[in-house]
Design a protein around this motif. Sequence first.
Motif, mmCIF file in Angstrom:
data_model
loop_
_atom_site.group_PDB
_atom_site.id
_atom_site.type_symbol
_atom_site.label_atom_id
_atom_site.label_comp_id
_atom_site.label_asym_id
_atom_site.label_seq_id
_atom_site.Cartn_x
_atom_site.Cartn_y
_atom_site.Cartn_z
ATOM 1 N N UNK A 169 0.858 -1.269 -0.094
ATOM 2 C CA UNK A 169 -0.074 0.093 -0.161
ATOM 3 C C UNK A 169 0.952 1.103 -0.039
ATOM 4 N N UNK A 170 1.958 1.230 0.552
ATOM 5 C CA UNK A 170 3.172 2.353 0.423
ATOM 6 C C UNK A 170 3.386 2.527 -0.971
ATOM 7 N N UNK A 171 3.625 1.323 -1.743
ATOM 8 C CA UNK A 171 4.131 1.505 -2.966
ATOM 9 C C UNK A 171 3.027 2.255 -3.833
ATOM 10 N N UNK A 172 1.718 1.758 -3.435
ATOM 11 C CA UNK A 172 0.559 2.026 -4.320
ATOM 12 C C UNK A 172 0.424 3.475 -4.071
ATOM 13 N N UNK A 173 0.689 4.003 -2.909
ATOM 14 C CA UNK A 173 0.327 5.206 -2.503
ATOM 15 C C UNK A 173 1.422 6.436 -3.214
ATOM 16 N N UNK A 174 2.748 5.729 -3.493
ATOM 17 C CA UNK A 174 3.571 6.827 -4.244
ATOM 18 C C UNK A 174 3.160 6.711 -5.975
ATOM 19 N N UNK A 175 2.249 5.886 -6.110
ATOM 20 C CA UNK A 175 1.423 5.878 -7.756
ATOM 21 C C UNK A 175 0.577 7.195 -7.493
ATOM 22 N N UNK A 176 0.249 7.535 -6.445
ATOM 23 C CA UNK A 176 -0.953 8.601 -6.317
ATOM 24 C C UNK A 176 -0.259 9.718 -6.017
ATOM 25 N N UNK A 177 1.171 9.913 -5.984
ATOM 26 C CA UNK A 177 2.014 10.979 -5.679
ATOM 27 C C UNK A 177 1.821 11.371 -4.104
ATOM 28 N N UNK A 178 1.955 10.306 -3.386
ATOM 29 C CA UNK A 178 2.154 10.518 -1.912
ATOM 30 C C UNK A 178 3.166 11.443 -1.493
ATOM 31 N N UNK A 179 3.316 12.026 -0.235
ATOM 32 C CA UNK A 179 4.373 12.676 0.039
ATOM 33 C C UNK A 179 5.385 11.769 1.010
ATOM 34 N N UNK A 180 6.585 11.945 0.600
ATOM 35 C CA UNK A 180 7.490 11.031 1.608
ATOM 36 C C UNK A 180 7.707 11.302 3.075
ATOM 37 N N UNK A 181 7.484 12.751 2.955
ATOM 38 C CA UNK A 181 7.437 13.143 4.463
ATOM 39 C C UNK A 181 5.987 12.852 5.263
ATOM 40 N N UNK A 182 5.045 12.684 4.639
ATOM 41 C CA UNK A 182 3.892 11.984 5.185
ATOM 42 C C UNK A 182 3.925 10.680 5.489
ATOM 43 N N UNK A 183 4.785 10.145 4.480
ATOM 44 C CA UNK A 183 4.568 8.536 4.511
ATOM 45 C C UNK A 183 5.733 8.357 5.714
ATOM 46 N N UNK A 184 6.752 9.093 6.149
ATOM 47 C CA UNK A 184 7.831 8.740 7.239
ATOM 48 C C UNK A 184 6.932 9.080 8.421
ATOM 49 N N UNK A 185 5.693 9.852 8.585
ATOM 50 C CA UNK A 185 5.175 10.242 9.836
ATOM 51 C C UNK A 185 4.106 9.036 10.015
#
Length: 257
Positions: A22-38
């Motif tokens: 789901x993290x990989x999928x989130x990146x395909x929707x332009x998720x923020x790396x900052x938000x992911x880290x949190x």
Amino acid sequence: LNATYFRVAIPTGLCLGGAALVQALAFNFNASPTNQAFLENLSCLVVPVILFFVIKKKPTILTVSACFICLLSSMVLSGIFSESVVFSPADILNALAGVLYGVNIALTGIYAKKFVASLYVMLQLFIQAILSLLMAVAFHFLTIGSTPIDRFVFTFDPWLILSLVALGVISNALCWTIRTNAMKYVSANVVAVIMPFSAVITGILAVLGGQDKPTLSLLIGAILGITASLLSAVGDIKEKKQEESSIMINNITPNKP
């Protein structure tokens, strides 16, 4: 091997694989790396909740404090307080990843003492590998518009293969086996709080390597991370002493007249 390995490794392996996917999928929707880290560090709040519902282990004040300070440390280190940070629907996927990581840690901690760590990790990673392969094929045929979500491409680049082997051996096999062994002696709450501390180590190494500059956020985040780790460890030591005292009291029998 026995049935207990499979009963635990299958759901924890699915959680581990699902979190990564789901993290990989989130990146395909332009998720923020900052938000992911949190958001992936929401696991430190999930673990005590799972422990309470599965084995009725009530979190102590120190445990709860350590979890919230850990989350605050993650917020500072990831730069979540920056004015440029904007949350998007993809962050729901990253929050789900944090929850799944938390379930994995909690269930592993509950059953770690019953397992040979290497066998448990082997089964868990095998489940993750199968799930990843199935999803890789699915993402190749599922499209956003006319573009595959994640194109499935074969490559025989020797450097890429060597890097994947090194990552698999060091991170996925060695580190996860060490962590599982450690969870025979410390609470899953401690592991959940200490794992996000890797962001502090990454920041320090980046500064020493000249890739980044020391910042106030790194200093504050590091102090908060150390504080959370210490509180969590102290809380775990106190819990163990209380358990040992209870066992000793229960083993004392009154003298017969």
